[in-house]
Enzyme design. Structure first.
Site: not given
Length: 709
Positions: A485, A496, A510
């Site tokens: 999460s 990224d 998740k």
């Protein structure tokens, strides 16, 4: 309305919704299917008016607000049917082929039943299930009353244990043979575990009688919850109906003030399985319980242990929960056991609330020598993404939060002149979305941190608006399968933005957002949004794939989002950023080569790889022998292989080898593990070495470029 994550955007419900459903209800009283009678004993189990209204509300809420909004049609009906049958009989040990033939006339009608508020077919199937289960338990008791010594363990016969796709028994005679083998297997497991015949007989008779007794206490609410969840969870595993009792349990869990053991549990056929441990919770601090362990017994302090095999999850949770400071004893079958090894250990845990300060980020210094030089790396361990909302709302300037604590630790580590930082997110199950965003902001200049796409396709962009990064130095992030999460949001953003090297194991996966909507009867937890990384990739199902992967310390087929039925798939949307060139890319091949060269001979990495390979090999075995001599030989072979793995590790570390595998039980006092030094944590040390490799390669390239000018 309460939210399952920190996302706070209420659903827009029309006040007339429930009124309209009540009106619809009044017109469906005659719209019932012809249900097969299941016998007078279970006739008292009938759907009531509140349940019918709740079911209609669930249909409407899923239609309007579920993320996917799939149509409720014949295809969905078939999914509901399959899900319900699997929920009731996952090992295909109760229903016969004849039962399935009768049920199948309803296979493509559940969409119509649900739209019309007709719960009778769901109740009818459940009643047949109860009848079959009762019959099987009585048959098993009949076998045991003849005495366990009546079983012949010299006969060469096998039991199919992986029955998920087994053929349904043709008739009762085939079921009798299956259950004779099942009972024989249970006796043999306990016999090999060292129990005497009389004790085995007493234990199993008591277990089956308890299950019969609990069967006779079945309420209409139990039936309704099972049926509506077969419907709800055909959409995704996190969409779930909560009965009034379970809604209360859910509220207690979400408040983080639960006075229990601090473990997330789920049903696994007849067992209750540990999914993950709450950081700094009593179970995690005990060091005696691990993910995928099975809880088979629960006892209060010094009272008799209650066998909970075959119990519902909510019933087991009620036994485990209790007053702060009280002791609960758990009988646990470790996940590290061989599949056929039912030997257990007893763990005593003092119940307590998880304290926020115990989940706080912590720092340490990792001292490494590499390429003839001494290095210092700062390590920041983050067990959870926490935020003291109460103190924040009260205006307390010293409120605790992950970002505030990490900022302070970064300052202290920079003052100690560390050469880089490793953020340790292993076993971090998530927490505050706000904190995941703000923590990301400490390491990037400014910009988006995570995207949230709702069921209407609208994408909300959460961003760091603060100009400038707080820490600009070298960074690595260590994750594993239990990083979930908010952990995945942070790790994904670091990857990224090319801000950190991500190392470790593939994360949990998740990537969905749930909200809890009160109903007239119970509550519905439904998935209404999905998280996406700033690159546009979902964190759902696939999680974050590290730049450099370590061997998994748990079986990813057993633990993780991808292990859940009907898990929503990975996908991608338009990226929110166009990052600069990846500075790690030119060096990744060399970094991986150096990592593999080091860890191919590293005893901890070798042990983890070999242990997981053995576990996976054993779980692929679909049948087991019921011949005692063969079974003992097989068990001895497995234990010898496990012992060899353990002693190879101990020998490599200069420790004394074991003569046999150690088994902990309640007579073996647990000695608290001493705080190990960062250098002794193989995965942490390797993460530091990878970061140092990168710095060395980067320096070498810079020097080459400078000399070439």
């Amino acid at each position: 309305m309460r939210y399952y994550t920190a996302l706070r955007r209420p659903l827009e419900f029309k006040r007339s919704l429930t009124v309209g459903l009540v009106a619809l209800l009044l017109g469906v009283q005659a719209a019932t299917a012809t249900a097969k009678p299941a016998g007078n004993q279970w006739d008292y189990l009938q759907p009531d008016r509140d349940q019918v209204i709740a079911s209609l509300n669930v249909v409407e809420l899923l239609k309007r607000h579920h993320y996917n909004k799939p149509p409720l049609n014949d295809a969905r009906s078939a999914k509901i049917f399959d899900s319900y049958i699997k929920m009731l009989d996952p090992s295909r040990s109760y229903f016969t082929a004849g039962d399935l033939a009768e049920f199948k006339e309803w296979r493509n009608q559940f969409d119509d039943f649900l739209k019309n508020g007709n719960l009778e077919p769901g109740f009818a199937i459940y009643k047949v299930h109860l009848e079959r289960l009762q019959s099987r338990l009585q048959y098993a008791l009949g076998l045991l009353e003849k005495g366990v010594d009546s079983f012949d363990f010299t006969v060469d016969e096998e039991l199919l244990v992986d029955r998920e796709n087994a053929a349904w028994s043709k008739d009762e005679r085939e079921l009798d043979d299956l259950w004779r083998k099942r009972v024989k297997d249970e006796v043999l497991r306990l016999k090999i575990a060292g129990k005497e015949s009389k004790a085995i007989e007493e234990l199993l008779i008591k277990r089956y009688k308890n299950q019969l007794s609990r069967l006779e206490q079945t309420r209409g609410e139990d039936v309704f919850q099972a049926y509506i969840n077969a419907f709800a969870q055909s959409y995704d595993p996190h969409t779930q109906y909560l009965s009034p009792d379970n809604a209360e349990n859910f509220d207690i869990n979400m408040s983080l003030s639960l006075e229990g053991i601090g473990a997330v549990l789920q049903s696994d056929n007849e067992y209750v399985k540990v999914v993950r441990l709450v950081p700094a919770g009593p179970a995690e601090k005990s060091k005696q319980i691990a993910p995928a362990d099975k809880i088979v017994g629960v006892g209060q302090n010094n009272e008799e242990m209650v066998d909970v095999i075959g119990w519902r999850l909510d019933e087991v949770v009620k036994l485990i929960r209790g007053p702060k400071g009280s002791v609960v004893r758990l009988e646990v079958v470790p996940a590290s056991n061989a599949p056929n090894d039912q030997s257990s250990k007893t763990v005593a845990i003092t119940r307590e609330a998880v304290k926020l300060e115990e989940q706080a980020a912590k720092k340490s210094v990792l001292n490494l020598q590499q390429d003839g030089r001494d290095y210092k790396l700062g390590v920041i361990e983050i067990p959870a993404f926490y935020l003291d909302f109460k103190a924040l709302r009260a205006g307390d300037k010293d409120y605790k939060s992950t970002t505030r604590d990490v900022k302070k630790l970064l300052t202290e580590l920079e003052q100690e002149k560390v050469d880089g930082i490793v953020i340790d997110l292993r076993n971090n199950g998530g927490g505050s979305l706000q904190e995941a965003t703000e923590l990301t902001g400490l390491f990037i200049d400014k910009g988006p941190t995570v995207l949230v796409r709702n069921s209407d396709g609208r994408v909300d962009v959460l961003a760091d608006e603060q100009q400038g990064a707080f820490y600009k130095g070298p960074l690595a992030v260590l994750v594993n399968r239990l990083s979930a999460s908010a952990s995945e949001i942070f790790a994904g953003a670091m990857q990224d933005y090319h801000r950190a090297l991500i190392v470790g194991g593939q994360t949990f996966g998740k990537g969905t957002v749930q909200t809890v909507q009160p109903l007239n009867h119970g509550e519905l937890k439904l998935t209404l949004a999905k998280f996406y990384r700033v690159s546009g990739q979902s964190t759902q199902h696939q999680g974050v794939i590290p730049d450099i992967s370590y061997p998994a310390d748990v079986d990813t087929k057993e633990i993780g989002e991808s292990a859940l039925p009907e898990a929503m798939p990975w996908d991608s949307i338009r990226a929110a950023i166009s990052p600069d060139m990846n500075p790690f890319k030119p060096f990744l091949a060399e970094l991986k080569a150096r990592h593999e060269a080091r860890t191919n001979e590293n005893p901890d990495f070798v042990f983890t790889r070999d242990r997981l390979a053995l576990t996976q090999e054993l779980t692929h075995e679909t049948t087991i022998s019921l011949n005692e001599e063969k079974r003992r030989a097989q068990q001895e072979l497995i234990e010898n292989r496990q012992l060899t793995l353990e002693n190879t590790l101990r020998k490599a570390k200069g420790e004394e080898p074991l003569a046999k595998l150690e088994r902990e039980d309640e007579t073996t006092p647990h000695i608290e593990d001493k705080k190990i030094k960062p250098e002794d944590d193989a995965y942490l040390s390797e993460s530091g070495r990878i970061l140092l490799d990168y710095l060395g390669l980067q320096d070498a390239m810079a020097k080459t470029s400078s000399n070439g000018r």
